[in-house]
Design a protein around this motif. Structure first.
Motif, short mmCIF file in Angstrom:
data_model
loop_
_atom_site.label_atom_id
_atom_site.label_comp_id
_atom_site.label_asym_id
_atom_site.label_seq_id
_atom_site.Cartn_x
_atom_site.Cartn_y
_atom_site.Cartn_z
N ALA A 276 0.83 -1.21 0.00
CA ALA A 276 0.00 0.00 0.00
C ALA A 276 0.86 1.26 0.00
CB ALA A 276 -0.93 -0.01 1.21
N GLN A 277 1.93 1.26 0.79
CA GLN A 277 2.80 2.43 0.85
C GLN A 277 3.53 2.63 -0.47
OE1 GLN A 277 4.51 3.10 5.17
NE2 GLN A 277 4.53 0.94 4.72
N GLN A 278 3.94 1.53 -1.12
CA GLN A 278 4.61 1.65 -2.41
C GLN A 278 3.67 2.15 -3.49
OE1 GLN A 278 6.43 -2.14 -3.21
NE2 GLN A 278 7.77 -2.03 -1.44
N VAL A 279 2.40 1.73 -3.42
CA VAL A 279 1.43 2.23 -4.39
C VAL A 279 1.19 3.71 -4.17
CG1 VAL A 279 -1.00 2.10 -5.08
CG2 VAL A 279 0.32 0.01 -4.77
N GLU B 248 7.66 2.58 5.52
CA GLU B 248 8.30 2.95 4.27
C GLU B 248 7.89 4.35 3.84
OE1 GLU B 248 7.84 0.05 1.21
OE2 GLU B 248 8.16 -1.62 2.58
N MET B 249 6.91 4.92 4.53
CA MET B 249 6.44 6.25 4.19
C MET B 249 5.93 6.93 5.44
SD MET B 249 3.37 7.39 1.65
CE MET B 249 2.84 9.11 1.60
N GLY B 250 6.11 8.24 5.50
CA GLY B 250 5.58 9.04 6.60
C GLY B 250 4.80 10.22 6.06
N GLY B 251 5.07 11.40 6.59
CA GLY B 251 4.35 12.58 6.16
C GLY B 251 4.99 13.32 5.01
N PRO C 210 -2.62 10.26 10.58
CA PRO C 210 -3.16 11.48 9.96
C PRO C 210 -2.24 12.06 8.89
CG PRO C 210 -3.44 11.56 12.34
CD PRO C 210 -2.55 10.38 12.06
N ALA C 211 -0.93 12.02 9.13
CA ALA C 211 0.00 12.54 8.13
C ALA C 211 -0.03 11.68 6.87
CB ALA C 211 1.41 12.58 8.71
N TYR C 212 -0.13 10.34 7.02
CA TYR C 212 -0.22 9.47 5.85
C TYR C 212 -1.46 9.82 5.03
CZ TYR C 212 2.87 6.54 8.74
OH TYR C 212 3.88 6.07 9.54
N SER C 213 -2.58 10.03 5.73
CA SER C 213 -3.83 10.32 5.04
C SER C 213 -3.74 11.62 4.26
CB SER C 213 -4.97 10.38 6.07
OG SER C 213 -6.18 10.80 5.47
N LEU D 222 -3.84 12.39 0.19
CA LEU D 222 -4.76 13.35 -0.42
C LEU D 222 -4.02 14.26 -1.40
CD1 LEU D 222 -7.50 14.94 -0.52
CD2 LEU D 222 -6.58 16.29 1.37
N ILE D 223 -2.89 14.81 -0.95
CA ILE D 223 -2.14 15.74 -1.80
C ILE D 223 -1.58 15.02 -3.02
CG2 ILE D 223 -0.11 17.24 -1.88
CD1 ILE D 223 -0.64 17.91 1.06
N LEU D 224 -1.05 13.82 -2.82
CA LEU D 224 -0.51 13.07 -3.95
C LEU D 224 -1.60 12.75 -4.97
CD1 LEU D 224 1.90 10.62 -2.11
CD2 LEU D 224 2.55 12.44 -3.68
N GLY D 225 -2.78 12.35 -4.48
CA GLY D 225 -3.88 12.06 -5.39
C GLY D 225 -4.33 13.29 -6.16
N ALA D 226 -4.43 14.43 -5.45
CA ALA D 226 -4.84 15.66 -6.12
C ALA D 226 -3.81 16.10 -7.15
CB ALA D 226 -5.06 16.76 -5.08
#
Length: 403
Positions: free
Chosen positions: A108-111, A137-140, A165-168, A172-176
């Protein structure tokens, strides 16, 4: 394995040779208990059987096999060994479940944080991510790339806060960004879109019908309508809470046919330009507020600033997890001083050197997530067929190329 086997051999030898009033047989229970710390159920059961056999051997050697005391010791050893084996069965089942969960979380983090393309037009790109949280593997921190018809767009940023919360918010920003970077005509429009998406996500439930503190529900969009970033910018924004979500980001647009890089800086550390053994900081003269705070009174507009970016030069983008990393004495990592020696390296080499140097400076203990992206403009100019690069593909419906 030598430890539990050695315990069994030592207890047998000493108990057989010791005076009649000394009994070390109960110590045999330590053998299966220690084995359970590193072995599975089968090996633990085998050591338990060996311990019981050793207890029987002691009873035969000392001619006390059928005494009540020894029978009680053997029964207790069998019971404890069985419980230890049961414990290892439960532990292995939980470890398999945890391994599956980690595998799913890793995918999920790699995706979410997809690897950047190695090439885009005449750009060579590499990325690095060091999560401060163990096993993550991922943070904020975040970065992404998108392809337009004539340029490559990049984003690197750092979301406020840590944990889920930071992951979420990073997602959001990456998707936008991925949804809009290839279709928004200008960088300011893209920045407005990202700011509107973050503010809408933070405030949408506070504007639901019947929510407390709603000043003007008529200004809210229809329930089934997606928020328009331009309308969101123009409309009176809600009161900004100091706990609102925001992210420092820098947006870059690197044209294929012009040796420049266009940037919008939203509270993020400035990129470094590495060339000929020197480092130049591309500091913004007109920085904007972080993404998500665009509704604050007096917030500056998103203004594009351009810097020369010639073939052979390298851009190093990073988050404050790199520049604010500290050693044991509290000294910040001297990124600008170190980066000058890397100007002749390729992007991959630069990030490998950065990783090694940063971890050595902090003794392997990062206080915050750290991300970096290195981009080198290669000599020459891409042709119309090469402009999208080997890792980018033009959509069959004629839309701008994208990942």
């Amino acid at each position: 394995m030598l430890i539990p086997v050695g315990i069994i051999v030592a207890v047998c030898t000493i108990d057989v040779l010791a005076p009649p009033d000394i009994h070390l047989g109960p110590l045999l229970v330590a053998a299966p208990a220690i084995t359970a710390a590193f072995a599975g159920p089968r090996l633990t059961a085998a050591i338990g059987v060996l311990a019981v056999a050793a207890q029987v051997f002691i009873g035969i050697a000392r001619h006390v096999l059928f005494t009540e005391n020894l029978e009680a010791q053997i029964a207790a050893l069998v019971m404890v060994s069985a419980l230890v084996v049961l414990f290892t069965v439960v532990r292995e089942r939980n470890e398999r479940r945890l391994t599956r969960s980690r595998s799913v979380a890793g995918v999920a983090q790699q995706v979410l944080l997809r690897p950047l393309p190695a090439r885009s037009g005449f750009l060579e790109i590499a990325s690095l991510y060091l999560a401060a949280e163990e096993e993550a593997e991922m943070g904020g921190d975040l970065f992404a790339a998108a392809r337009t018809t004539s340029s490559t767009r990049l984003i690197i940023g750092d979301v406020r806060g840590k944990g889920l919360p930071a992951y979420s918010h990073a997602a959001l920003i990456l998707g936008a960004f991925r949804a809009a970077a290839h279709r928004e005509a200008t960088l300011p429009r893209l920045a407005i879109h990202l700011d509107g998406a973050v503010r809408w996500d933070s405030s949408q439930w506070h504007h639901a019908p019947g929510a407390e503190g709603v000043a003007d529900t008529a200004a809210d969009p229809a329930p089934d309508a997606a928020p328009d970033p331009a309308a969101t910018e123009a409309a009176p924004g809600p009161d900004i809470d100091t706990d609102e979500t925001f992210a420092t980001v820098i947006l870059l647009d690197i044209p294929d046919h012009r040796p420049v890089v266009d940037t919008i800086t939203c509270g993020h550390p400035p990129p470094l330009l590495l060339a000929d053994g020197r480092v130049r900081t591309l500091a913004a003269e007109r920085p904007a507020l972080p993404i998500g705070l665009g509704a604050l009174p007096g917030a500056p507009d998103y203004e594009v600033e351009s810097f020369p970016f010639e073939p052979g030069e390298l851009l190093l983008l990073y988050t404050d997890g790199v520049s604010e990393a500290r050693d044991d004495r509290g000294t910040f990592y001297p990124l600008v001083e170190r980066a000058g020696a890397w100007s002749d390296f390729g992007p991959q080499q630069v990030l490998r050197q950065l990783r090694t140097d940063l971890l050595a400076h902090t003794n392997g203990r990062l206080g915050d997530d750290a991300a970096a992206v290195a981009v080198r403009r290669l000599p020459g100019r891409p042709s119309d067929d090469e402009g999208s690069g080997a890792r980018w593909r033009r959509s069959p419906d004629g839309q701008p190329p994208q990942l």
